[in-house]
Design an enzyme around this catalytic site. Structure first.
Site, PDB file in Angstrom:
ATOM      1  N   TYR A 141       0.853  -1.185   0.000  1.00 34.91           N
ATOM      2  CA  TYR A 141       0.000   0.000   0.000  1.00 34.91           C
ATOM      3  C   TYR A 141       0.889   1.235   0.000  1.00 34.91           C
ATOM      4  CZ  TYR A 141      -2.689   3.758   2.269  1.00 34.91           C
ATOM      5  OH  TYR A 141      -3.247   4.972   2.599  1.00 34.91           O
ATOM      6  N   PHE A 142       0.655   2.127  -0.975  1.00 38.54           N
ATOM      7  CA  PHE A 142       1.407   3.377  -1.060  1.00 38.54           C
ATOM      8  C   PHE A 142       0.600   4.478  -0.393  1.00 38.54           C
ATOM      9  CE2 PHE A 142       2.415   7.356  -3.414  1.00 38.54           C
ATOM     10  CZ  PHE A 142       3.743   7.471  -3.035  1.00 38.54           C
ATOM     11  N   ALA A 143       1.130   4.991   0.731  1.00 43.45           N
ATOM     12  CA  ALA A 143       0.466   6.046   1.494  1.00 43.45           C
ATOM     13  C   ALA A 143       1.175   7.366   1.259  1.00 43.45           C
ATOM     14  CB  ALA A 143       0.463   5.706   2.979  1.00 43.45           C
ATOM     15  N   TYR A 144       0.402   8.434   1.101  1.00 45.37           N
ATOM     16  CA  TYR A 144       0.965   9.764   0.863  1.00 45.37           C
ATOM     17  C   TYR A 144       0.316  10.835   1.733  1.00 45.37           C
ATOM     18  CZ  TYR A 144      -3.274   9.941  -1.974  1.00 45.37           C
ATOM     19  OH  TYR A 144      -4.585   9.863  -2.401  1.00 45.37           O
ATOM     20  N   GLU A 216     -10.750   4.661   3.635  1.00 49.39           N
ATOM     21  CA  GLU A 216     -10.627   5.606   2.526  1.00 49.39           C
ATOM     22  C   GLU A 216     -11.976   5.932   1.877  1.00 49.39           C
ATOM     23  OE1 GLU A 216      -7.955   7.164   1.945  1.00 49.39           O
ATOM     24  OE2 GLU A 216      -6.656   5.984   3.261  1.00 49.39           O
TER      25      GLU A 216
END
Length: 304
Positions: A141-144, A216
């Site tokens: 999972y790419f979190a920003y 989300e």
């Protein structure tokens, strides 16, 4: 470390010969015979000598019938032919029983180092990212946004483990849609060729996928899940899941101060580039720095 008794005895004998005397047992070297006339018996560890004149050819080894495969293997691994008279396993051998430990060859039941590496380490080293994720029953999972902060992501996804800092190319960071939780616009990513967004690659168990989607607001049509290619700090490209907001643009798209503080704190916590952190600090916010309730249900915070 095992000390070879026969080697020690040989050294002592040689020293005695140099001093003009024999140290224990018959002389190892015959006077008047050169060192070239001595040879090592390849079938045992004791030294033998044949008195002959210099330049004389080495006596030929008597031809014997082929030994069984097991005996050949034993000799190759450091063992001895039990039919050899100088072997400690021969009934007429004069070697003490204590030397038997030296003549034992390596146990065939113990795997070698190469076997251990090929059987246990190499399969894990050669796994592709997709295979590695399948093996650990997890996803990337790419979190920003706020999930940059470890304490934040662990509220709904306790299995999340940081893998690497990630760089998502051809996207830019943006904000949209007023969040009741954060009292300001929430973070999103927008396609922008030539730009990039830094974030964190988290390894998350598949059992937490539902929790992440719910956090989300995927089921409410706030974000949608995307599969993107993220570059790690080692230059490796990895497929990861991330989220992009799909709500219409609002007039005031400023995030709250408390929301930006969480993002910046997470960026510092996980070692994002200082240049990117300075960029985050320059983003205009709406000034709200009050309390936020991270335990609120998403359905209550972001109604459809």
């Amino acid at each position: 470390m095992t000390i070879r008794r026969d080697v020690v005895d040989e050294v002592v004998k040689r020293k005695g010969n140099r001093d003009g005397e024999t140290a224990g047992g018959p002389e190892l070297f015959t006077p008047g015979v050169t060192a070239a006339s001595h040879y090592s018996c390849r079938r045992c560890c004791r030294r033998r000598h044949v008195p002959r004149s210099p330049g004389t050819a080495k006596p030929a080894t008597p031809q014997t019938s082929a030994a069984p495969a097991t005996d050949a293997h034993a000799r190759y691994m450091g063992g001895h032919d039990p039919t050899h008279t100088n072997s400690p396993m021969h009934p007429s051998s004069t070697q003490p029983p204590s030397t038997l430990n030296h003549h034992r060859h390596r146990s065939s039941t113990k795997p070698s180092f190469k076997i251990l590496v090929s059987s246990y380490l190499l399969p894990f080293m050669s796994l592709t990212p997709v295979a590695r994720m399948a093996k650990c029953d997890c996803f990337l999972y790419f979190a920003y946004g706020s999930n940059l902060l470890k304490e934040r992501i662990h509220i709904n996804n306790p299995s999340a483990t940081m893998l690497s800092v990630g760089k998502l190319k051809d996207y830019r960071l943006d904000f949209n849609h007023f969040s009741q939780r954060w009292q300001g616009a929430a973070a999103t990513i927008v396609e922008a060729p030539g730009e990039h967004v830094y974030g964190i690659l988290w390894e998350v168990n598949n059992e937490d996928l539902t929790n992440l989607d719910k956090q989300e607001g995927v089921h409410k049509g706030i974000y949608r899940a995307l599969e993107v290619e993220v570059e790690t700090t080692d230059g490796e490209l990895m497929q990861a899941r991330t989220y992009q907001m799909i709500r219409p643009l609002e007039e005031d798209r400023r995030p709250s101060a408390v929301y930006m503080n969480v993002i910046i704190k997470g960026a510092r916590q996980n070692g994002l580039p200082e240049e990117y952190i300075r960029f985050l600090e320059q983003i205009e916010h709406n000034g709200y720095s009050g309390k936020v309730n991270l335990g609120l249900n998403l359905d209550q915070q972001l109604p459809a």
